[in-house]
Each structure stands twice: as structure tokens, then as C-alpha cells.
Design a protein around this motif. Structure first.
Motif, mmCIF file in Angstrom:
data_model
loop_
_atom_site.group_PDB
_atom_site.id
_atom_site.type_symbol
_atom_site.label_atom_id
_atom_site.label_comp_id
_atom_site.label_asym_id
_atom_site.label_seq_id
_atom_site.Cartn_x
_atom_site.Cartn_y
_atom_site.Cartn_z
ATOM 1 N N ARG A 1 24.743 28.969 66.716
ATOM 2 C CA ARG A 1 24.279 28.709 65.351
ATOM 3 C C ARG A 1 22.947 29.396 65.053
ATOM 4 N N ASP A 2 22.032 29.385 66.016
ATOM 5 C CA ASP A 2 20.714 29.977 65.783
ATOM 6 C C ASP A 2 20.752 31.499 65.669
ATOM 7 N N ARG A 3 21.888 32.099 66.008
ATOM 8 C CA ARG A 3 22.011 33.558 65.866
ATOM 9 C C ARG A 3 22.245 33.957 64.413
ATOM 10 N N VAL A 4 22.668 32.996 63.574
ATOM 11 C CA VAL A 4 23.109 33.309 62.215
ATOM 12 C C VAL A 4 22.009 32.996 61.201
ATOM 13 N N LEU A 5 21.822 33.872 60.230
ATOM 14 C CA LEU A 5 20.876 33.630 59.149
ATOM 15 C C LEU A 5 21.337 32.452 58.297
ATOM 16 N N GLN A 6 20.398 31.754 57.679
ATOM 17 C CA GLN A 6 20.731 30.541 56.935
ATOM 18 C C GLN A 6 21.607 30.831 55.715
ATOM 19 N N GLY A 7 21.346 31.933 55.009
ATOM 20 C CA GLY A 7 22.147 32.251 53.832
ATOM 21 C C GLY A 7 23.629 32.365 54.148
ATOM 22 N N PRO A 8 24.017 33.185 55.131
ATOM 23 C CA PRO A 8 25.429 33.266 55.509
ATOM 24 C C PRO A 8 26.004 31.937 55.984
ATOM 25 N N LEU A 9 25.248 31.184 56.776
ATOM 26 C CA LEU A 9 25.750 29.881 57.223
ATOM 27 C C LEU A 9 26.066 28.986 56.028
ATOM 28 N N ARG A 10 25.190 28.986 55.056
ATOM 29 C CA ARG A 10 25.360 28.140 53.880
ATOM 30 C C ARG A 10 26.597 28.565 53.089
ATOM 31 N N GLU A 11 26.778 29.870 52.888
ATOM 32 C CA GLU A 11 27.885 30.324 52.054
ATOM 33 C C GLU A 11 29.234 30.270 52.767
ATOM 34 N N TRP A 12 29.225 30.335 54.090
ATOM 35 C CA TRP A 12 30.484 30.220 54.828
ATOM 36 C C TRP A 12 30.930 28.766 54.988
ATOM 37 N N THR A 13 30.109 27.824 54.568
ATOM 38 C CA THR A 13 30.455 26.410 54.660
ATOM 39 C C THR A 13 31.014 25.948 53.316
ATOM 40 N N ASP A 14 32.221 25.342 53.329
ATOM 41 C CA ASP A 14 32.832 24.946 52.062
ATOM 42 C C ASP A 14 32.292 23.597 51.583
ATOM 43 N N GLY A 15 32.804 23.133 50.463
ATOM 44 C CA GLY A 15 32.303 21.906 49.864
ATOM 45 C C GLY A 15 32.538 20.667 50.696
ATOM 46 N N GLU A 16 33.435 20.750 51.667
ATOM 47 C CA GLU A 16 33.712 19.624 52.565
ATOM 48 C C GLU A 16 32.953 19.742 53.880
ATOM 49 N N GLY A 17 32.051 20.712 53.965
ATOM 50 C CA GLY A 17 31.243 20.861 55.179
ATOM 51 C C GLY A 17 31.916 21.640 56.282
ATOM 52 N N ARG A 18 33.050 22.271 55.996
ATOM 53 C CA ARG A 18 33.766 23.042 57.022
ATOM 54 C C ARG A 18 33.212 24.463 57.090
ATOM 55 N N LEU A 19 32.802 24.880 58.272
ATOM 56 C CA LEU A 19 32.383 26.261 58.485
ATOM 57 C C LEU A 19 33.652 27.079 58.683
ATOM 58 N N ARG A 20 33.931 27.994 57.735
ATOM 59 C CA ARG A 20 35.241 28.634 57.689
ATOM 60 C C ARG A 20 35.425 29.717 58.739
ATOM 61 N N GLY A 21 34.345 30.304 59.198
ATOM 62 C CA GLY A 21 34.462 31.351 60.198
ATOM 63 C C GLY A 21 33.086 31.668 60.750
ATOM 64 N N PHE A 22 33.022 32.603 61.670
ATOM 65 C CA PHE A 22 31.763 33.045 62.253
ATOM 66 C C PHE A 22 31.219 34.200 61.410
ATOM 67 N N PRO A 23 30.154 33.972 60.614
ATOM 68 C CA PRO A 23 29.600 35.061 59.798
ATOM 69 C C PRO A 23 29.202 36.238 60.688
ATOM 70 N N TYR A 24 29.438 37.451 60.179
ATOM 71 C CA TYR A 24 29.079 38.616 60.979
ATOM 72 C C TYR A 24 28.333 39.677 60.177
ATOM 73 N N LEU A 25 28.953 40.208 59.145
ATOM 74 C CA LEU A 25 28.287 41.202 58.308
ATOM 75 C C LEU A 25 27.834 40.564 57.003
ATOM 76 N N ARG A 26 26.784 41.096 56.424
ATOM 77 C CA ARG A 26 26.390 40.747 55.068
ATOM 78 C C ARG A 26 26.142 42.062 54.331
ATOM 79 N N THR A 27 25.856 41.990 53.060
ATOM 80 C CA THR A 27 25.682 43.217 52.286
ATOM 81 C C THR A 27 24.548 43.077 51.295
#
Length: 410
Positions: free
Chosen positions: A108-134
Motif C-alpha cells: 500500500r505504501d508504494r502507491v500514491l494517495q490519488g490513485p489509491l483513492r480513485e481505484w477504490t469504489d463507493g463500497e470501499g473495494r480496491l478494484r486493482g493494483f494502480p500502476y500507471l497514471r497520466t
């Protein structure tokens, strides 16, 4: 189902009970494709006991994956953007939530907060492992601006309108944009946010109520003012993002709002004339500085139900992809990362320049990808062509955008 499967050659042998199957959007000439191919080769060398098969699809990956999932032959890990159809995958069981895996593997600490937040849905499910951003900054060809007598890069709407007139007098296209595809949609929605705070912008993009928001109405009126002021390329409603990149690369246009991955395609002969910044704003904007967008929900690694049955092998691969060694391949291959790293690309100076923009330089507008309902995404892109058409007033633009939502049942 049989005819559908027969038409998808990439599904042949897609299920490997004793190996690891990756379904990737990183193929062909996609920025980052060489880095991904090299990473997979390295993984194979270091883990000869884990055979790896790679299936590649570009824009049709989501459809192909869904078809393979229905047949029970889906890949173990899917590398694709959080966008359109994939927004619902975890909710409907096409992929599995990865919260527990992220925590147990200590990533978890490897991932930036913005991607972690956006990859988490409204039910709190982390949908995948964020990797690239743009990053989505603006490219300004300072040589072309100077040739037209423009003093510095425009940071205000008035300066942009003035620059457009001067550039046109010299026969130079002011702002090139793909008014016929997603790049035009992004710029339209970015300009619409000129008078919208983030929370209201997200709500407008969720609901499609462009007329009910005073800020959205004012933003669309500003867009029409810019179009009528000659800011955008002639016949922008017929251009694509590829043509936009070509016009910047051949120095036929002075300005473009571009994905950082597209900036990575600009040759050095043009890049050395380009300064990276934000989109100009009016004095009464809600933003303090010119705006950019940052797509935190770019490509990530999703685990399928088949992959959950091979979780030890999946963990091995994801840990490898999260290693600084592998991340370095992508950084120097011209990609922005959703992971923490201090590295910048030396081969792709425009990409690095976009990464280095801070709150002191630009303000950040909301990227629409995860807020526009999946069913409305394509209709909204089609409606964007109306916005760039010369005879469309602000009301006609709003009507077209709202009709796109209604036609999709959103």
C-alpha cells in the motif's frame, strides 16, 4: 457464445492452469509497451517455473476480456485502464477486490494517495493494483508563439484569444485538438470546470445536468467564446488525437492539451521548442492558476477469478512489477507512475516536465474518467463533435451533452 469466441483469436489458449496469463493493453506502439515486454522477459528468466503467456488487445480489450470471462477462460491478471466498462467489473464479480492482498503483501505504501483513492469504489473495494497514471498538461511551442509576436506563453483567457489572432495572421494553427474523439471531450470538460469547484464538477459529470449548474453553463459559454475567437483548429470537430499529436510534432500548431504519453511521441526536434504548462483561465475562475488534469485511474493490474486461484503466482508477478527496478523501466520509457518514485525520464523531456509541475505552477481540474457513467462515455464523445462545430451555441452544446446521457440511460 460460440460465434463470439470464434471471432476472438486472442482467446485461444487463454486459460493456462499451470501458468500465468496476462491480458494487456500495453502492446504495439503504445507508450510503455517496450518496457512491459522487457519486464515480462526478465520475469520469465527469473522464474522459469512460472510460464507466462501474454494476450494483447488495444481499445477492444475490455470487450474481449468480458467475453473470455463469460466462457470461464479469462486471463489471471488484466492490465487495463479504469475506464468505461471496467468501472463495473469488481462490482459484478468480473474481477476480485484486492484490498486484502494489497495489505497482506505490504504494497500500500508504494502507491500514491490519488490513485489509491480513485481505484477504490463507493463500497470501499480496491478494484486493482494502480500502476500507471497520466498527466494532462498543455504543450506550448514557444518558437511559433515568438514568430507570431506573442510574448510568453498565455496564462489567461484574454492572452489566449490575443495569441490566437496573432498566430492565425501568420498562418499557424493556435490550438490543435481531437474534437472527434476523447481528447476533445477531455478539453471540453476541463474548460467547463472553469467555474466549478471539484465536488460540483464531479456531480455534474455523474449526472449530466449541464443546464442545472450555473458554473457548468458559464464554463460551456466560455468554451464557445474561445471557439468563436478562433482558438481551436479549423474543422476541429473532424480531428483526432493522432492528428493533434502529428500537428504538434511537425510544428504546424502552437498549442495542444495532451496526455503525457502522447507528449512522449513528440520528436526531440519539436520538443526542444516546447514549454509545458496549464490551460489559460479567466480572472474570475475558481482556480488560482492555469489548469491541468491528472488521470490517477490509468492502467492498473486487476486480478480475475481465475487469477485468485493462482494467487501465489499472481503475487510474485505483482511484487516484481512494483519493484523499483521495474518501475524504472517504465519511467525511462516515458510513462507516469501511480507508484512512489524519485526518478524522471531523461529520454522524454516533455513527460518529465509534466511530472515536475506542482501546485505552484498549475491548478488541477477533475479528470472525468471515473465520474462519467460508463454507458454515457461513447455518446458523450460523439456529442463533443457538436461542441467543436462552428454553428453550435452554448445551449446547443448543453443539449447535445445532456442528450448523450439520456440516450445511454444514465
Amino acid at each position: 457464445m460460440a460465434p463470439a469466441l470464434a471471432g476472438c483469436g486472442s482467446l485461444t489458449g487463454g486459460y493456462e492452469p499451470d501458468g500465468l496469463v496476462l491480458h494487456s493493453q500495453l502492446g504495439g506502439s503504445t507508450p510503455g509497451a517496450p518496457a512491459f515486454a522487457a519486464a515480462v522477459d526478465t520475469f520469465r528468466e527469473r522464474h522459469p517455473g512460472t510460464p507466462v503467456k501474454v494476450l494483447s488487445n488495444a481499445d477492444d480489450l475490455q470487450q474481449v476480456y468480458e467475453t473470455s470471462k463469460l466462457a470461464g477462460k479469462e486471463a489471471d491478471i488484466v492490465l487495463v485502464n479504469l475506464y468505461d466498462k471496467s468501472l463495473a467489473w469488481t462490482e459484478v464479480g468480473a474481477t476480485v477486490p484486492v484490498n486484502a492482498h494489497m495489505k497482506r503483501w505490504g504494497l500500500r505504501d508504494r502507491v500514491l494517495q490519488g490513485p489509491l483513492r480513485e481505484w477504490t469504489d463507493g463500497e470501499g473495494r480496491l478494484r486493482g493494483f494502480p500502476y500507471l497514471r497520466t498527466n494532462w498538461p498543455v504543450a506550448f511551442n514557444t518558437t511559433l508563439l515568438e514568430r507570431a509576436g506573442v510574448d510568453g506563453i498565455p496564462t489567461t483567457v484574454d492572452a489566449l484569444l490575443s495569441a490566437a489572432k496573432k498566430l492565425r495572421r501568420k498562418g499557424i494553427t493556435p490550438v490543435t485538438i481531437g474534437g472527434n474523439d476523447w481528447s476533445g471531450q477531455k478539453l471540453l470538460l476541463q474548460i467547463m470546470q472553469t467555474y466549478l469547484r471539484p465536488a460540483e464538477a464531479k456531480e455534474v459529470m455523474r449526472t449530466g445536468d449541464f443546464s442545472g449548474s450555473r458554473g457548468a453553463r458559464r464554463g460551456i459559454e466560455l468554451f464557445v467564446e474561445l471557439r468563436r475567437g478562433g482558438v481551436f483548429a479549423d474543422s476541429a470537430q473532424g480531428l483526432t488525437s493522432d492528428l493533434m499529436t502529428t500537428q504538434i510534432s511537425t510544428q504546424k500548431a502552437a498549442i495542444a492539451s495532451m496526455l503525457s504519453s502522447a507528449m512522449g511521441k513528440v520528436p526531440r526536434s519539436a520538443a526542444e521548442h516546447i514549454t509545458v504548462g496549464g490551460w489559460p483561465i479567466p480572472d474570475d475562475a475558481v482556480h488560482e492558476k492555469p489548469t491541468i488534469m491528472r488521470a490517477n485511474a490509468s492502467l492498473g493490474m486487476w486480478i480475475s477469478p481465475n487469477g485468485e486461484q493462482k494467487i501465489d503466482r499472481v503475487e510474485r508477478f505483482i511484487r516484481f512489477m512494483y519493484s523499483e527496478e521495474t518501475v524504472s523501466r517504465f519511467v525511462h520509457g516515458g510513462r507516469d507512475m501511480a507508484l512512489r518514485t524519485d526518478q524522471f525520464s531523461t529520454e522524454y523531456p516533455l513527460v518529465a516536465a509534466g511530472q515536475k509541475l506542482t501546485d505552484n505552477d498549475v491548478s488541477e481540474a477533475v479528470t472525468p474518467d471515473i465520474y462519467v457513467p460508463a454507458a454515457a462515455t461513447q455518446p458523450l464523445i460523439q456529442a463533443t463533435g457538436v461542441a467543436f462545430s462552428p454553428r453550435s451555441d452554448a445551449r446547443k452544446v448543453r443539449t447535445a451533452l445532456e442528450k448523450a446521457y439520456r440516450s445511454a440511460g444514465a
